[in-house]
Design a protein around this motif. Sequence first.
Motif, PDB file in Angstrom:
ATOM      1  N   ILE A   1     -50.177  -2.816 -10.614  1.00  0.00           N
ATOM      2  CA  ILE A   1     -49.405  -2.197  -9.527  1.00  0.00           C
ATOM      3  C   ILE A   1     -49.835  -0.749  -9.346  1.00  0.00           C
ATOM      4  O   ILE A   1     -50.086  -0.301  -8.220  1.00  0.00           O
ATOM      5  CB  ILE A   1     -47.887  -2.265  -9.816  1.00  0.00           C
ATOM      6  CG1 ILE A   1     -47.394  -3.718  -9.780  1.00  0.00           C
ATOM      7  CG2 ILE A   1     -47.108  -1.402  -8.821  1.00  0.00           C
ATOM      8  CD1 ILE A   1     -45.991  -3.906 -10.348  1.00  0.00           C
ATOM      9  N   VAL A   2     -49.940  -0.012 -10.444  1.00  0.00           N
ATOM     10  CA  VAL A   2     -50.330   1.397 -10.361  1.00  0.00           C
ATOM     11  C   VAL A   2     -51.739   1.531  -9.799  1.00  0.00           C
ATOM     12  O   VAL A   2     -51.989   2.365  -8.920  1.00  0.00           O
ATOM     13  CB  VAL A   2     -50.205   2.091 -11.738  1.00  0.00           C
ATOM     14  CG1 VAL A   2     -50.790   3.495 -11.700  1.00  0.00           C
ATOM     15  CG2 VAL A   2     -48.745   2.133 -12.184  1.00  0.00           C
ATOM     16  N   GLU A   3     -52.666   0.708 -10.282  1.00  0.00           N
ATOM     17  CA  GLU A   3     -54.042   0.769  -9.765  1.00  0.00           C
ATOM     18  C   GLU A   3     -54.074   0.481  -8.263  1.00  0.00           C
ATOM     19  O   GLU A   3     -54.756   1.177  -7.512  1.00  0.00           O
ATOM     20  CB  GLU A   3     -54.951  -0.219 -10.501  1.00  0.00           C
ATOM     21  CG  GLU A   3     -55.490   0.315 -11.783  1.00  0.00           C
ATOM     22  CD  GLU A   3     -56.642  -0.521 -12.325  1.00  0.00           C
ATOM     23  OE1 GLU A   3     -56.900  -1.651 -11.820  1.00  0.00           O
ATOM     24  OE2 GLU A   3     -57.291  -0.046 -13.266  1.00  0.00           O
ATOM     25  N   SER A   4     -53.369  -0.533  -7.833  1.00  0.00           N
ATOM     26  CA  SER A   4     -53.350  -0.884  -6.406  1.00  0.00           C
ATOM     27  C   SER A   4     -52.766   0.246  -5.574  1.00  0.00           C
ATOM     28  O   SER A   4     -53.285   0.568  -4.493  1.00  0.00           O
ATOM     29  CB  SER A   4     -52.537  -2.161  -6.182  1.00  0.00           C
ATOM     30  OG  SER A   4     -53.158  -3.248  -6.810  1.00  0.00           O
ATOM     31  N   PHE A   5     -51.701   0.858  -6.060  1.00  0.00           N
ATOM     32  CA  PHE A   5     -51.059   1.952  -5.339  1.00  0.00           C
ATOM     33  C   PHE A   5     -51.998   3.146  -5.226  1.00  0.00           C
ATOM     34  O   PHE A   5     -52.176   3.705  -4.135  1.00  0.00           O
ATOM     35  CB  PHE A   5     -49.756   2.343  -6.039  1.00  0.00           C
ATOM     36  CG  PHE A   5     -48.965   3.384  -5.296  1.00  0.00           C
ATOM     37  CD1 PHE A   5     -48.232   3.038  -4.168  1.00  0.00           C
ATOM     38  CD2 PHE A   5     -48.950   4.695  -5.719  1.00  0.00           C
ATOM     39  CE1 PHE A   5     -47.496   3.996  -3.473  1.00  0.00           C
ATOM     40  CE2 PHE A   5     -48.219   5.658  -5.041  1.00  0.00           C
ATOM     41  CZ  PHE A   5     -47.482   5.306  -3.912  1.00  0.00           C
TER      42      PHE A   5
END
Length: 164
Positions: free
Chosen positions: A109-113
């Motif tokens: 999630i953090v990487e995608s954001f």
Amino acid sequence: MKRQAGAAAKVPRIVDAKVQSEGFRANRAARRNVLVEDYVELIADLLDEGMEARQVDIAARLGVSQPTVAKMLARLANEGLVTQKPYRGVFLTPAGEALATDVRRRHGIVESFLTALGISTENVRIDAEGIEHYASEETLAAFERALNAGLQSFMAADGVKRGG
């Protein structure tokens, strides 16, 4: 003191002691778990790639000494997250697999954001390693909502300079 019309109200820097202490408590708890989560995630990654999670490989990938890894593996074994087999390496227990799955979810999630914001690939990788441990479930859910609502398209349409 009179407030000027249209001026924003001054927000106090110091919040209620109970609220502030909760923030510090959550941060300390996250710091205690960072290493455990990093080790479990790395072990899962190595095993999923068909490699053995050996002490020497873990040390090389984390940039630490083998005695440091041995100490952490003993802690992970005591916490019921890994098992070690002589001459075979390290394996995750069901509890370790569950933790690895959750850490990977948070990391993704953090990487995608960060990617949607236009952060460079190198910095996404580095920053996600830290943020994943400290972001609350509420924050992660907000990241997902922004992604699902088209954050990446918004950023591209807005002409935001992409990281490089």
